[in-house]
Design a protein around this motif. Structure first.
Motif, mmCIF file in Angstrom:
data_model
loop_
_atom_site.group_PDB
_atom_site.id
_atom_site.type_symbol
_atom_site.label_atom_id
_atom_site.label_comp_id
_atom_site.label_asym_id
_atom_site.label_seq_id
_atom_site.Cartn_x
_atom_site.Cartn_y
_atom_site.Cartn_z
ATOM 1 N N ALA A 153 0.827 -1.210 0.000
ATOM 2 C CA ALA A 153 0.000 0.000 0.000
ATOM 3 C C ALA A 153 0.862 1.260 0.000
ATOM 4 N N ARG A 154 1.940 1.233 0.765
ATOM 5 C CA ARG A 154 2.815 2.411 0.812
ATOM 6 C C ARG A 154 3.582 2.578 -0.487
ATOM 7 N N MET A 155 3.941 1.480 -1.138
ATOM 8 C CA MET A 155 4.613 1.570 -2.434
ATOM 9 C C MET A 155 3.666 2.148 -3.479
ATOM 10 N N VAL A 156 2.419 1.708 -3.455
ATOM 11 C CA VAL A 156 1.420 2.242 -4.391
ATOM 12 C C VAL A 156 1.204 3.729 -4.115
ATOM 13 N N LYS A 157 1.194 4.105 -2.852
ATOM 14 C CA LYS A 157 1.020 5.515 -2.474
ATOM 15 C C LYS A 157 2.172 6.364 -3.026
ATOM 16 N N ILE A 158 3.395 5.825 -2.996
ATOM 17 C CA ILE A 158 4.528 6.553 -3.570
ATOM 18 C C ILE A 158 4.275 6.812 -5.056
ATOM 19 N N THR A 159 3.806 5.790 -5.754
ATOM 20 C CA THR A 159 3.524 5.930 -7.181
ATOM 21 C C THR A 159 2.481 7.015 -7.424
ATOM 22 N N GLU A 160 1.446 7.028 -6.598
ATOM 23 C CA GLU A 160 0.407 8.072 -6.706
ATOM 24 C C GLU A 160 1.008 9.454 -6.510
ATOM 25 N N GLU A 161 1.820 9.599 -5.465
ATOM 26 C CA GLU A 161 2.406 10.907 -5.156
ATOM 27 C C GLU A 161 3.388 11.354 -6.236
ATOM 28 N N VAL A 162 4.148 10.420 -6.807
ATOM 29 C CA VAL A 162 5.072 10.765 -7.894
ATOM 30 C C VAL A 162 4.283 11.255 -9.110
ATOM 31 N N GLY A 163 3.132 10.632 -9.372
ATOM 32 C CA GLY A 163 2.280 11.089 -10.466
ATOM 33 C C GLY A 163 1.785 12.508 -10.246
ATOM 34 N N GLU A 164 1.402 12.817 -9.016
ATOM 35 C CA GLU A 164 0.955 14.177 -8.702
ATOM 36 C C GLU A 164 2.106 15.171 -8.825
ATOM 37 N N LEU A 165 3.304 14.755 -8.418
ATOM 38 C CA LEU A 165 4.482 15.610 -8.584
ATOM 39 C C LEU A 165 4.756 15.831 -10.072
ATOM 40 N N ALA A 166 4.603 14.791 -10.870
ATOM 41 C CA ALA A 166 4.818 14.913 -12.318
ATOM 42 C C ALA A 166 3.875 15.953 -12.920
ATOM 43 N N ASP A 167 2.618 15.969 -12.480
ATOM 44 C CA ASP A 167 1.675 16.985 -12.957
ATOM 45 C C ASP A 167 2.178 18.391 -12.636
ATOM 46 N N GLU A 168 2.682 18.556 -11.427
ATOM 47 C CA GLU A 168 3.186 19.873 -11.018
ATOM 48 C C GLU A 168 4.436 20.257 -11.810
ATOM 49 N N VAL A 169 5.308 19.290 -12.064
ATOM 50 C CA VAL A 169 6.522 19.559 -12.847
ATOM 51 C C VAL A 169 6.138 19.963 -14.265
ATOM 52 N N LEU A 170 5.170 19.260 -14.838
ATOM 53 C CA LEU A 170 4.692 19.636 -16.178
ATOM 54 C C LEU A 170 4.120 21.048 -16.172
ATOM 55 N N GLY A 171 3.383 21.382 -15.137
ATOM 56 C CA GLY A 171 2.831 22.730 -15.019
ATOM 57 C C GLY A 171 3.918 23.774 -14.851
ATOM 58 N N TYR A 172 4.939 23.443 -14.091
ATOM 59 C CA TYR A 172 6.073 24.342 -13.877
ATOM 60 C C TYR A 172 6.752 24.656 -15.204
ATOM 61 N N GLY A 173 6.914 23.639 -16.039
ATOM 62 C CA GLY A 173 7.565 23.817 -17.334
ATOM 63 C C GLY A 173 6.609 24.220 -18.438
ATOM 64 N N LEU A 174 5.376 24.566 -18.055
ATOM 65 C CA LEU A 174 4.338 24.960 -19.012
ATOM 66 C C LEU A 174 4.136 23.902 -20.102
ATOM 67 N N MET A 175 4.233 22.627 -19.688
ATOM 68 C CA MET A 175 4.087 21.525 -20.633
ATOM 69 C C MET A 175 2.783 20.759 -20.431
ATOM 70 N N GLN A 176 1.953 21.232 -19.518
ATOM 71 C CA GLN A 176 0.677 20.568 -19.266
ATOM 72 C C GLN A 176 -0.276 20.838 -20.426
ATOM 73 N N ARG A 177 -1.049 19.846 -20.820
ATOM 74 C CA ARG A 177 -2.003 20.025 -21.924
ATOM 75 C C ARG A 177 -3.012 21.128 -21.596
ATOM 76 N N ARG A 178 -3.376 21.906 -22.600
ATOM 77 C CA ARG A 178 -4.333 23.007 -22.412
ATOM 78 C C ARG A 178 -5.678 22.519 -21.902
ATOM 79 N N GLU A 179 -6.117 21.361 -22.414
ATOM 80 C CA GLU A 179 -7.443 20.874 -22.013
ATOM 81 C C GLU A 179 -7.516 20.523 -20.520
#
Length: 109
Positions: free
Chosen positions: A34-60
Motif C-alpha cells: 500500500a505504501r509503495m502504491v502511495k509513492i507511485t500516486e504521489e510521484v504522479g501528482e508531482l509529475a503533474d506539477e513539474v509539467l505545469g512548472y515547465g508549461l508543458m501541461q495540456r491546455r485541455e
C-alpha cells in the motif's frame, strides 16, 4: 528554518503510528504494498506539477501552476518514501550516507 532530519524522522514515526491505528488490521506485506502504491500516486501528482512548472501541461487540463502545490508534492513524495522505509525497517540516513560515499568514490572525491 529548515527541518532537521532527526525531527523529520520523529514525524515519520508518529505518522506511521497514526496510519497503523487508522488501518489496524493491515498485515505488514499489505502495508508495504500500500505504501509503495502511495509513492507511485504521489510521484504522479508531482509529475503533474513539474509539467505545469515547465508549461508543458495540456491546455485541455486547464492547469494553473502554483509553486506552493509543487512544494507540497515534493514533500508528499519524500514523506511517503520515508513511511515505506519505516515499515521496512530501512535506515534512510545510513542508506544515503553509503550511497553518497559510493557516488563520491565514482568521481574520485
Amino acid at each position: 528554518k529548515n527541518m532537521q532530519l532527526k525531527d523529520f524522522k520523529k514525524f515519520i514515526k508518529k505518522e506511521d503510528k497514526r496510519l497503523r491505528k487508522k488501518f489496524p488490521k493491515e498485515k505488514e506485506d499489505k502495508r508495504i504494498l500500500a505504501r509503495m502504491v502511495k509513492i507511485t500516486e504521489e510521484v504522479g501528482e508531482l509529475a503533474d506539477e513539474v509539467l505545469g512548472y515547465g508549461l508543458m501541461q495540456r491546455r485541455e487540463k486547464n492547469y494553473k501552476y502554483k509553486k506552493e502545490e509543487l512544494l507540497e508534492e515534493f514533500a508528499d513524495v519524500v514523506i511517503t518514501i520515508f513511511l515505506l522505509a519505516e515499515v521496512m525497517k530501512v535506515d534512510v540516513g545510513r542508506a544515503l550516507e553509503k550511497k553518497i560515499k559510493k557516488i563520491n568514490k565514482r568521481y574520485g572525491k
